[in-house]
Design an enzyme around this catalytic site. Structure first.
Site, PDB file in Angstrom:
ATOM      1  N   ALA A  38       0.837  -1.197   0.000  1.00 35.82           N
ATOM      2  CA  ALA A  38       0.000   0.000   0.000  1.00 35.82           C
ATOM      3  C   ALA A  38       0.877   1.253   0.000  1.00 35.82           C
ATOM      4  O   ALA A  38       0.633   2.208  -0.740  1.00 35.82           O
ATOM      5  CB  ALA A  38      -0.919  -0.008   1.220  1.00 35.82           C
ATOM      6  N   GLU A  39       1.925   1.201   0.800  1.00 37.03           N
ATOM      7  CA  GLU A  39       2.860   2.336   0.871  1.00 37.03           C
ATOM      8  C   GLU A  39       3.547   2.509  -0.484  1.00 37.03           C
ATOM      9  O   GLU A  39       3.708   3.618  -0.995  1.00 37.03           O
ATOM     10  CB  GLU A  39       3.882   2.057   1.977  1.00 37.03           C
ATOM     11  N   TYR A  40       3.939   1.393  -1.094  1.00 36.65           N
ATOM     12  CA  TYR A  40       4.574   1.452  -2.411  1.00 36.65           C
ATOM     13  C   TYR A  40       3.623   2.105  -3.419  1.00 36.65           C
ATOM     14  O   TYR A  40       4.007   2.988  -4.178  1.00 36.65           O
ATOM     15  CB  TYR A  40       4.957   0.040  -2.891  1.00 36.65           C
ATOM     16  N   ASP A  41       2.378   1.673  -3.386  1.00 34.50           N
ATOM     17  CA  ASP A  41       1.391   2.228  -4.316  1.00 34.50           C
ATOM     18  C   ASP A  41       1.229   3.729  -4.132  1.00 34.50           C
ATOM     19  O   ASP A  41       1.071   4.469  -5.091  1.00 34.50           O
ATOM     20  CB  ASP A  41       0.028   1.544  -4.144  1.00 34.50           C
ATOM     21  N   GLU A 118     -10.463 -13.552 -11.739  1.00 38.12           N
ATOM     22  CA  GLU A 118      -9.596 -14.589 -11.172  1.00 38.12           C
ATOM     23  C   GLU A 118      -9.007 -14.046  -9.880  1.00 38.12           C
ATOM     24  O   GLU A 118      -8.781 -12.850  -9.772  1.00 38.12           O
ATOM     25  CB  GLU A 118      -8.440 -14.870 -12.144  1.00 38.12           C
ATOM     26  N   LYS A 120      -6.287 -12.797  -7.482  1.00 38.42           N
ATOM     27  CA  LYS A 120      -4.939 -12.303  -7.731  1.00 38.42           C
ATOM     28  C   LYS A 120      -4.023 -13.040  -6.764  1.00 38.42           C
ATOM     29  O   LYS A 120      -4.006 -12.774  -5.565  1.00 38.42           O
ATOM     30  CB  LYS A 120      -4.846 -10.798  -7.525  1.00 38.42           C
ATOM     31  N   ASP A 122      -0.861 -14.107  -4.825  1.00 39.04           N
ATOM     32  CA  ASP A 122       0.251 -13.285  -4.369  1.00 39.04           C
ATOM     33  C   ASP A 122       1.532 -14.112  -4.319  1.00 39.04           C
ATOM     34  O   ASP A 122       1.921 -14.645  -3.290  1.00 39.04           O
ATOM     35  CB  ASP A 122      -0.095 -12.719  -2.987  1.00 39.04           C
ATOM     36  N   ARG A 141       9.795 -12.971 -14.178  1.00 37.15           N
ATOM     37  CA  ARG A 141       9.340 -11.846 -14.990  1.00 37.15           C
ATOM     38  C   ARG A 141      10.448 -10.828 -15.218  1.00 37.15           C
ATOM     39  O   ARG A 141      10.530 -10.207 -16.275  1.00 37.15           O
ATOM     40  CB  ARG A 141       8.151 -11.176 -14.300  1.00 37.15           C
ATOM     41  N   GLU A 177       1.554 -18.011 -11.904  1.00 45.33           N
ATOM     42  CA  GLU A 177       2.103 -17.555 -10.639  1.00 45.33           C
ATOM     43  C   GLU A 177       2.623 -18.746  -9.827  1.00 45.33           C
ATOM     44  O   GLU A 177       1.938 -19.760  -9.709  1.00 45.33           O
ATOM     45  CB  GLU A 177       0.978 -16.833  -9.876  1.00 45.33           C
ATOM     46  N   TYR A 230      -2.225 -18.865 -15.801  1.00 47.41           N
ATOM     47  CA  TYR A 230      -3.352 -17.990 -16.128  1.00 47.41           C
ATOM     48  C   TYR A 230      -3.309 -17.367 -17.520  1.00 47.41           C
ATOM     49  O   TYR A 230      -4.222 -16.668 -17.903  1.00 47.41           O
ATOM     50  CB  TYR A 230      -3.580 -16.913 -15.060  1.00 47.41           C
ATOM     51  N   LYS A 294     -10.477  -9.332 -16.043  1.00 50.76           N
ATOM     52  CA  LYS A 294      -9.977  -9.326 -17.420  1.00 50.76           C
ATOM     53  C   LYS A 294     -11.133  -9.296 -18.404  1.00 50.76           C
ATOM     54  O   LYS A 294     -12.090 -10.065 -18.242  1.00 50.76           O
ATOM     55  CB  LYS A 294      -9.145 -10.585 -17.698  1.00 50.76           C
ATOM     56  N   LYS A 318      -7.968  -4.542  -5.875  1.00 44.75           N
ATOM     57  CA  LYS A 318      -7.297  -4.982  -4.655  1.00 44.75           C
ATOM     58  C   LYS A 318      -8.261  -5.111  -3.473  1.00 44.75           C
ATOM     59  O   LYS A 318      -9.223  -4.366  -3.366  1.00 44.75           O
ATOM     60  CB  LYS A 318      -6.186  -3.991  -4.280  1.00 44.75           C
ATOM     61  N   CYS A 412      19.264   8.325  22.399  1.00 45.11           N
ATOM     62  CA  CYS A 412      19.357   7.169  21.507  1.00 45.11           C
ATOM     63  C   CYS A 412      19.468   5.919  22.385  1.00 45.11           C
ATOM     64  O   CYS A 412      20.320   5.866  23.276  1.00 45.11           O
ATOM     65  CB  CYS A 412      20.583   7.300  20.619  1.00 45.11           C
ATOM     66  N   CYS A 415      23.346   4.331  21.770  1.00 45.60           N
ATOM     67  CA  CYS A 415      24.597   4.980  22.189  1.00 45.60           C
ATOM     68  C   CYS A 415      24.365   6.049  23.239  1.00 45.60           C
ATOM     69  O   CYS A 415      25.308   6.661  23.720  1.00 45.60           O
ATOM     70  CB  CYS A 415      25.318   5.563  20.981  1.00 45.60           C
ATOM     71  N   CYS A 430      19.259  10.154  16.122  1.00 41.08           N
ATOM     72  CA  CYS A 430      20.467  10.080  16.927  1.00 41.08           C
ATOM     73  C   CYS A 430      21.534  10.791  16.102  1.00 41.08           C
ATOM     74  O   CYS A 430      21.785  10.412  14.963  1.00 41.08           O
ATOM     75  CB  CYS A 430      20.859   8.615  17.144  1.00 41.08           C
ATOM     76  N   CYS A 435      27.439   6.097  16.181  1.00 42.98           N
ATOM     77  CA  CYS A 435      26.492   5.240  16.899  1.00 42.98           C
ATOM     78  C   CYS A 435      26.538   3.839  16.289  1.00 42.98           C
ATOM     79  O   CYS A 435      26.402   3.681  15.076  1.00 42.98           O
ATOM     80  CB  CYS A 435      25.085   5.811  16.787  1.00 42.98           C
TER      81      CYS A 435
END
Ligand code: IVH
Length: 675
Positions: A38-41, A118, A120, A122, A141, A177, A230, A294, A318, A412, A415, A430, A435
């Protein structure tokens, strides 16, 4: 637009490309991602928007224009006959509906469009090639065009037919997959932990990691892999007219295909099926992270066509992140490579989306204060095929009386230096460059694949080296010898000798890799490459002021400041000097001709087969450094096709179109002459 905002956009784009490239590598090559899907997206979308708003920032090399990551060293490259694409994502019903509207509009369809949906899966996407019915190649791939040949490893998996059943044309390629069932994944991780190895973040990484084993191959891990087909890349009989028919054909050839797939008429039926699948998700033996939708008719697919990265006739709808509640057993502070102090919640282990989770990131001080997470609290956590699950919220009603607010430490934890937080930053750091925690992470980074790629210098070893005081600064790594290494735990003569050899090998590097290895903030592989190409050598780069750094294409003010500040620090200059004295060297990079200008400008190259003396990536870089362009397919506009050993169909195409063909030596001559 003012220069400042333009510069900021360039900076942000460079940062995002670097981050995305780094995460792509962690995900696709090292099988050890650091952030959630999700962060990547989110990062990906931010870059897409930035490129849309600032057309001058567009770049064919941007992660928004490419698929996956280049093939890793160690495996032979395999060029896919038809590129293996990625899928666009729909994160909400709304986004799915707008996909459906676009499809209907472009197909000029008044009634409902027929889709095949279909699960997805993973796992890791692969291609299998069959010649006269027999398996000849299995490849990952990779970047979609070139993957890694992992045939030998794939042959161990029982679910991959050695021979196609029934009638098959001479050449068939099958896509699908490779997945590791969740139960096998959990058993694998348990045994890795026992052996002192890092566990895999999720079944997908474990599957990809299993496929990519190079040495001491663990065949049990390979046998546990399951393959679901697939798509057919090449060799689909002409009588097959739909995706559904293609899957039926795959079954006739003897492949397992994904259960829970169906044909749906119209978007409402798709949404219904998606929800039914979501309800089953946790009970399934393998991880799925959504529904692939599809367009069913192959003729419609052809009409909709594909873009460089993904087809326009399919979308990945998703699932929302899987959530679960559990208890916070403790809150730890981890120290990152740049000294960032990150609070991490230690959780009572809980199953989320099929995987056991026992840590969750609390990001930073503001975040933990805002959410007011306390030790002993019951919290909602989530993962979306996620790697580092997140704490979504605290269930306040369940809080025990007397639970104390978490106090972010002033020092920290490693250290004991006083932590600092700059005015415009969210992170608390820090500040101590010595450190041990920072040193460990910097050392891991230096040894990493994008940097000096020192094989055998893993995480556990780094811990020991720093904790025993064998390494007190980065450059000490180049002083390691067998004698020092043999004092460490679990270190035999052979491993010590191998590591010494690997360090020796890593000393001859490239300027870009060296710059990456230094761990300068905001300088990842992409930026390092830009700097190396612009300056050609380290000395002019070290002497450059902020302005001349910011003048480099793709480098904005923040990066420029960071680089200048790094080299302004006498200790860093001293470290660099020591590393050079200890034998670290690099070839001078050919300073770049401005993009598109140079002796080869206007010339379009296509590369095929294994070149002599250089990889295709190197060849591409050198051609571009001379102003030429490299494209993926042969057309009338192609100036030269460079054919190495085992060229693909591109060579035939070149002959057909009467395009000049060069061998490796011919290319070398052209590059040398045109200096
Ligand atoms: S079709 C051209 N179907 O998801 C269409 N992909 O995010 C591309 N995946 O690279 C592939 N299940 O590795 C397709 N039923 C399915 C899939 C599937 C999982 C993977 C595949 C692809 C990735 C894209």
């Amino acid at each position: 637009m003012t220069a400042a905002t333009k510069g900021e956009a360039a900076d942000r784009a460079a940062f995002l490309r670097d981050e995305l490239n780094r995460h792509l590598r962690l995900y696709h090559v090292e099988d050890a991602p650091e952030i959630s899907d999700a962060e990547y997206d989110r990062l990906f979308r931010e870059l897409e928007e930035l490129e849309a708003a600032h057309p001058e920032l567009r770049d064919p090399e941007s992660p928004t224009q490419r698929v996956g990551a280049p093939a890793a060293d160690g495996f032979a490259e395999f060029a896919h006959v038809v590129p293996m694409l990625s899928l666009d994502n729909a994160m909400s019903e709304e986004e799915l509906r707008s996909f459906d509207e676009r499809v209907a509009r472009e197909l000029e369809r008044e009634d409902r469009v027929e889709y095949r949906i279909e699960p997805k899966l993973d796992g890791a996407g692969i291609e299998l090639v069959y010649e006269d019915g027999m398996l000849t190649v299995g490849a990952t791939r990779g970047d979609g065009r070139v993957g890694e040949d992992v045939t030998a490893n794939l042959r161990h998996s029982k679910s991959i037919p050695r021979k196609l059943a029934g009638k098959a044309p001479g050449s068939v390629s099958v896509r699908g997959e490779v997945v590791l069932p969740v139960a096998r994944f959990e058993a694998l991780n348990a045994s890795r932990l026992e052996r002192g190895l890092d566990p895999f973040a999720n079944p997908r990484n474990a599957a990809a990691g299993s496929l990519r084993q190079l040495h001491d191959v663990d065949t049990d891990r390979l046998r546990a892999l399951a393959f679901f087909a697939y798509a057919v890349g090449e060799g689909l009989p002409a009588k097959v007219k739909t995706q559904d028919g293609a899957v039926a054909q795959l079954e006739k050839w003897g492949f397992a295909t994904s259960p829970h797939a169906s044909v749906c008429l119209g978007v409402d039926a798709v949404i219904e099926a998606h929800e039914a699948l979501l309800a089953k998700r946790d009970a399934l033996p393998i991880e799925i992270d959504g529904t692939v939708v599809k367009v069913n008719a192959l003729a419609d697919q052809a009409e909709l066509g594909t873009l460089s990265r993904a087809p326009r006739w399919a979308i990945a709808f998703k699932f929302p992140p899987a959530q679960e509640t559990t208890k916070v057993l403790g809150i730890e502070i981890q120290v990152g490579r740049t000294g960032a102090l990150t609070p991490v919640a230690k959780l009572e282990p809980v199953h989320v989306g099929g995987v056991t989770v026992s840590n969750a990131s609390l990001h930073n001080r503001d975040e933990i204060e805002r959410k007011d997470v306390r030790v002993g609290d019951t919290v909602v956590i989530q993962r979306a095929g996620d790697v580092i699950p997140q704490v979504v919220a605290v269930v306040k009603k369940k809080r025990k009386k007397g639970a104390r607010r978490f106090r972010f430490p002033k020092k920290c934890p490693v250290c004991k230096s006083t932590a600092v937080r700059l005015e415009d930053e969210v992170v608390t750091r820090c500040p101590n460059l010595d450190c041990p925690a920072q040193l460990k992470n910097n050392l891991r980074h230096l040894a990493g694949r994008g940097a000096l790629d020192i094989e055998g210098l893993g995480s556990k070893l780094v811990d020991q080296l720093v904790e025993r005081g064998v390494v007190t600064r980065l450059s000490d790594v180049f002083r390691l010898d067998s004698e020092k290494l043999l004092e460490l735990e679990r270190m035999g003569e052979k491993s010590a000798a191998n590591l010494v050899a690997a360090i020796e090998k890593a000393k001859s590097t490239t300027l870009a890799r060296f710059l990456t290895a230094l761990g300068i903030r905001h300088v990842g592989e992409t930026v390092a490459e830009l700097l190396a190409r612009h300056f050609g050598d380290l000395d002019p780069l070290m002497a450059a002021d902020v302005e001349s750094l910011a003048a480099v294409e793709g480098v904005g003010p923040i990066i420029a400041e960071s680089v200048a500040a790094f080299f302004a620090d006498a200790r860093n200059r001293e470290e660099v000097k020591t590393m050079r004295e200890l034998g670290v060297t690099w070839e001078k990079t050919e300073p770049a001709a401005p993009r598109g200008e140079g002796p080869l400008s206007g010339k379009v190259f296509v590369l095929t087969g294994t070149l002599d003396g250089m990889t295709r990536t190197e060849a591409k870089k050198r051609i571009e450094a001379h102003g030429g362009k490299v494209t993926g397919s042969v057309s009338k506009k192609t100036s030269y096709v460079v054919a190495g050993e085992d060229p693909g169909s591109k060579l035939a195409k070149a002959r057909e179109l009467e395009v000049e063909v060069l061998d490796s030596a011919g290319l070398e001559a052209l590059l040398t002459d045109s200096r």
